[in-house]
Enzyme design. Structure first.
Site, PDB file in Angstrom:
ATOM      1  N   HIS A 204       0.512  -1.420   0.419  1.00 31.08           N
ATOM      2  CA  HIS A 204      -0.005   0.155   0.347  1.00 31.08           C
ATOM      3  C   HIS A 204       0.863   0.909  -0.008  1.00 31.08           C
ATOM      4  CE1 HIS A 204      -3.083   2.803   2.653  1.00 31.08           C
ATOM      5  NE2 HIS A 204      -3.380   2.920   0.990  1.00 31.08           N
ATOM      6  N   GLU A 231       1.491   0.053  -5.377  1.00 30.54           N
ATOM      7  CA  GLU A 231       0.252   0.283  -5.549  1.00 30.54           C
ATOM      8  C   GLU A 231       1.065   2.138  -5.740  1.00 30.54           C
ATOM      9  OE1 GLU A 231      -3.382   2.037  -3.743  1.00 30.54           O
ATOM     10  OE2 GLU A 231      -1.567   2.160  -2.724  1.00 30.54           O
ATOM     11  N   ASP A 233      -0.741   5.160  -6.374  1.00 27.01           N
ATOM     12  CA  ASP A 233      -1.503   6.436  -6.313  1.00 27.01           C
ATOM     13  C   ASP A 233      -1.441   7.556  -7.385  1.00 27.01           C
ATOM     14  OD1 ASP A 233      -3.723   5.045  -4.903  1.00 27.01           O
ATOM     15  OD2 ASP A 233      -2.675   6.564  -2.855  1.00 27.01           O
ATOM     16  N   HIS A 246      -0.820  10.510  -3.186  1.00 24.25           N
ATOM     17  CA  HIS A 246      -1.855   9.386  -2.552  1.00 24.25           C
ATOM     18  C   HIS A 246      -3.214  10.691  -2.946  1.00 24.25           C
ATOM     19  CE1 HIS A 246      -5.300   7.685  -0.388  1.00 24.25           C
ATOM     20  NE2 HIS A 246      -4.883   8.694   0.628  1.00 24.25           N
ATOM     21  N   GLU A 348      -4.229   3.642  -9.293  1.00 23.90           N
ATOM     22  CA  GLU A 348      -5.711   3.800  -8.053  1.00 23.90           C
ATOM     23  C   GLU A 348      -6.359   5.727  -9.450  1.00 23.90           C
ATOM     24  OE1 GLU A 348      -7.751   5.949  -5.296  1.00 23.90           O
ATOM     25  OE2 GLU A 348      -6.204   4.857  -5.153  1.00 23.90           O
TER      26      GLU A 348
END
Length: 742
Positions: A204, A231, A233, A246, A348
């Protein structure tokens, strides 16, 4: 009358019969200092250092398994030796033939005569690793080689022995020669993932618990820790480049200029003070410094800082740049080139409606970048979003036009929040609307999975919900977020153990999870996906041939071994819980002797997770007796029992149904057969009781392992003898043909 009623009610509430006490109808004992021919022994200490031998030959005891011989005698298996691998290199593994005469009346006399023995050995070199006597012709096996705990006699006369060190099954001829290489124990975990696949670990924001989030170093640490995916973002710079942050805001400040939260040092840079502004981010006024107001070149002059400094410190502030998506992909490719390990990315698209209002389609930018960088393998990319419209657009238009097909994941946040694309259009629904069966079915039309806030999976009371099962029924994978190691993020029930939370999620069937500490997550998953069950004494660790850690407690292997009445299936019950299983649940394995294949027959639940089992013996095709005991001896012994379990009847949680047969701490002895009986009650307070055998429908034989030269069962300084009990049961067993002493 009232007292009796209360006692009966309490027993029934526990699922116990009110008639707990069996009757002692026979008794005999073997003195502790009983020896057989053989070399001197007991020369090794607990560190494996050899000194003077303590004993002139081989002690006959202690015993860890029993079978009835056709001539009326009994065959008992000796345990691994003096209590540990390190101190048992001169203890020879044997099976001793004993003739038992029970004292069955006040004037009778119990007697134990030790006959010949079967020496376990490996002259044909079936054991592929070094053993203590490996250089000799006979290669006699010792307690430093195996921890043998139970055995059966197969229909062909060969012997099958359960070992705790591996754990292994060992196959011997009738005279004790090893016939096959030790048979390892497969890890029959059976996690209920969507397709039975191994769950993935998603770093994460990288390894954000150990390095500032969304930096190449954070991603690198995640990969080194064992993450399957990292991950990033994604937000967009002023000149249209996707970078990993993020949020669009890199530092938020209050009206007085105090930094509230930051992921870069932008607020300390005077050259950028004019970039401080207030914007509406998903309908909320946010004051700070926004990525879209910086070119990539300007952004590269900034340095990352820890977002949670009070929790994670500032040791790495100012050391790392803000990476582009292309740089993250390059890192993953570099790892693959150097190690062969194929790590995926799980991007994401952050706040797609917010960026669309600026004329930027982040979904299109993402697909364009993935194509440009040659990273479009659907096995190595998941695309996620908290909004719905952009995922549907990716599925219906953007990916088909680009000739790309990648799995999409619908993120589902907490019940008090809502997808902003809904809110922007006046839709008042919250994320709960995406969790109904009908909604999950609709999601499956455009996405492959759901990335659910973990409280949809495990409530804040620590209870597992049916969310995963319902999502799986819709054909959706489930990847919950976010699992963290810090105590502040853990429910009290986990007792500050982050692995406990991860294990609960895996048992719920999740197909992967996001964690700030991917090394922890990978360690938990490895326990489930390791090909074998291995204790710390497994030779793979001594030889350096294991790539995974032990997933079973020390010497926690096959304590109980039994043969089905048909003679076709061997049942082997572990003594300790495999890492990742529910505490206090023990796996019962079934091994088909003809095909040499394993299945999981069920899980036995200990009455207390600190207890252990001592033996396993058949009653009929579906019922077996299990010895369960605490770790107390003498006055500290409280729990020593024999249960009957059924492989065909399961409890609501899927564990084996069990019924109390004998409480060994409350045995009736009206004739005073045992010297330790007091006021007509006999207790059996030895720490290890490892021998049980059905003699007939009404009688069982039980004996202890005296852990020679152990003391404490009958007195603090008294050497423990081996005591043999003939116990008449309060209720007869439903015996199968061929079970019991004929």
């Amino acid at each position: 009358m009232k007292t009796c009623f209360v006692r009966l009610t309490a027993l029934l509430a526990l699922g116990l019969s009110p008639a707990l006490a069996a009757t002692l109808v026979g008794y005999a004992e073997l003195p502790a200092d009983t020896f057989a021919a053989g070399p001197a022994s007991g020369a090794y200490n607990g560190q494996g250092v050899r000194g003077a031998a303590r004993f002139p030959s081989q002690p006959v005891q202690g015993f860890s398994g029993v079978q009835a011989a056709k001539d009326g005698s009994y065959v008992f298996l000796s345990d691994n030796g003096y209590g540990a691998k390190a101190n048992s290199a001169d203890f020879l593994l044997r099976m001793y033939r004993l003739n038992l005469t029970a004292k069955n009346g006040p004037t009778g006399k119990g007697e134990v005569k030790v006959g010949n023995f079967i020496q376990l050995r490996d002259p044909d070199r079936k054991v592929p690793w070094l053993i203590v006597n490996g250089a000799s012709a006979d290669r006699l096996l010792t307690g430093a080689d195996f921890d043998v705990e139970g055995f059966v006699v197969a229909p062909d006369g060969t012997l099958w022995v359960g070992d705790e060190f591996g754990p292994y099954l060992l196959h011997f001829s009738a005279d004790g020669k090893l016939l096959d290489a030790p048979i390892a124990t497969p890890n029959l975990v059976g996690l209920p993932t969507l397709k039975g696949q191994a769950p993935i670990v998603v770093g994460h924001r990288g390894s954000s618990g150990t390095r500032p989030e969304h930096t190449l170093e954070s991603y690198r640490m995640a990969i080194e820790g064992g993450a399957d995916f990292v991950e990033p973002d994604l937000v967009v710079t002023k000149d249209g480049v996707l970078v990993a942050r993020h949020e669009p805001v890199m530092a938020s400040v209050d009206k007085d200029g105090k930094v509230l939260e930051a992921t870069t040092d932008v607020a300390t840079r005077p050259e950028f003070k004019d970039r401080l502004t207030t914007k509406k981010l998903d309908g909320v006024d946010v004051r700070g410094y926004f990525v879209e107001d910086f070119t990539l070149a300007e952004l590269k002059t900034l340095r990352a800082v820890e977002r949670l400094p009070a929790l994670r410190g500032k040791n790495y502030d100012g050391k790392f740049e803000v990476p582009t998506l292309a740089e993250v992909i390059a890192l993953v490719k570099d790892v693959e080139a150097k190690t062969g390990r194929k790590v995926g990315i799980y991007p994401e698209t952050k706040h797609p409606t917010y960026f669309r209002q600026m004329g930027v389609n982040t979904s299109q930018l993402l697909i364009d970048t993935l194509k440009k960088e040659g990273f479009t393998n659907p096995d190595r990319v998941f695309i996620q979003s908290f909004e719905t419209a952009n995922l549907k657009d990716l599925k219906a238009s953007i990916m088909p036009k680009a000739g790309v097909s990648l799995p999409l994941v619908q993120l589902v946040s907490s019940p008090d929040e809502a997808p902003y694309d809904w809110t922007a259009q006046g839709d008042t629904r919250k994320y709960g609307a995406l969790t109904t069966d009908a909604a999950l079915k609709d999601i499956a039309a455009y996405a492959s999975g759901v990335g659910a806030y973990k409280r949809w999976i495990i409530t804040d009371q620590g209870e597992t919900t049916d969310f995963v099962a319902r999502a799986h029924a819709a054909g959706l994978m489930v990847h919950p977020w976010t699992f963290r190691n810090e105590a502040t993020y853990l429910l009290p029930a986990y007792a500050n153990d982050p692995e406990a939370e991860m294990r609960q999620a895996l048992r719920a069937g999740v197909d992967g999870f996001f964690t700030d500490f991917p090394a922890t997550g990978a360690n938990v998953v490895r326990a489930y996906t390791a090909p074998e069950v291995r204790s710390p004494q497994n030779p793979a660790f001594a030889t350096g041939t294991s790539s995974s850690a032990a997933n079973l407690g020390g010497s926690g292997g096959f304590e109980g071994v039994a043969l089905s009445p048909s003679g076709k299936t061997l049942y082997a019950l572990l003594e300790k819980t495999v890492t990742g299983d529910v505490a206090g649940q023990l796996r019962l394995h079934a091994f088909d002797l003809a095909s040499r294949t394993w299945t999981l027959a069920g899980r036995y639940t200990l009455e207390d997770a600190g207890n252990a089992i001592g033996d396993l013996t058949p009653v009929n095709a579906t019922e077996y007796l299990v010895l369960e005991r605490d770790n107390g001896s003498g006055d500290t012994a409280k729990f020593k029992r024999v249960y009957k379990v059924s492989t065909s009847e399961k409890n609501a949680d899927g564990t084996l149904k069990k019924t109390l047969v004998v409480d060994l701490m409350n045995v009736k002895d009206p004739q005073g057969l045992a010297p330790s009986t007091r006021s007509g009650t006999f207790t059996f307070p030895y720490v290890t009781i490892e021998n049980v055998l059905v003699l007939d429908a009404n009688t069982i034989l039980v004996a202890n392992d005296n852990n020679y030269p152990g003391t404490g069962g009958r007195g603090a300084d008294v050497k423990d003898h081996t005591e043999f009990l003939w116990l008449k049961l309060d209720a007869p067993l439903n015996l199968a043909e061929g079970v019991g002493r004929k």
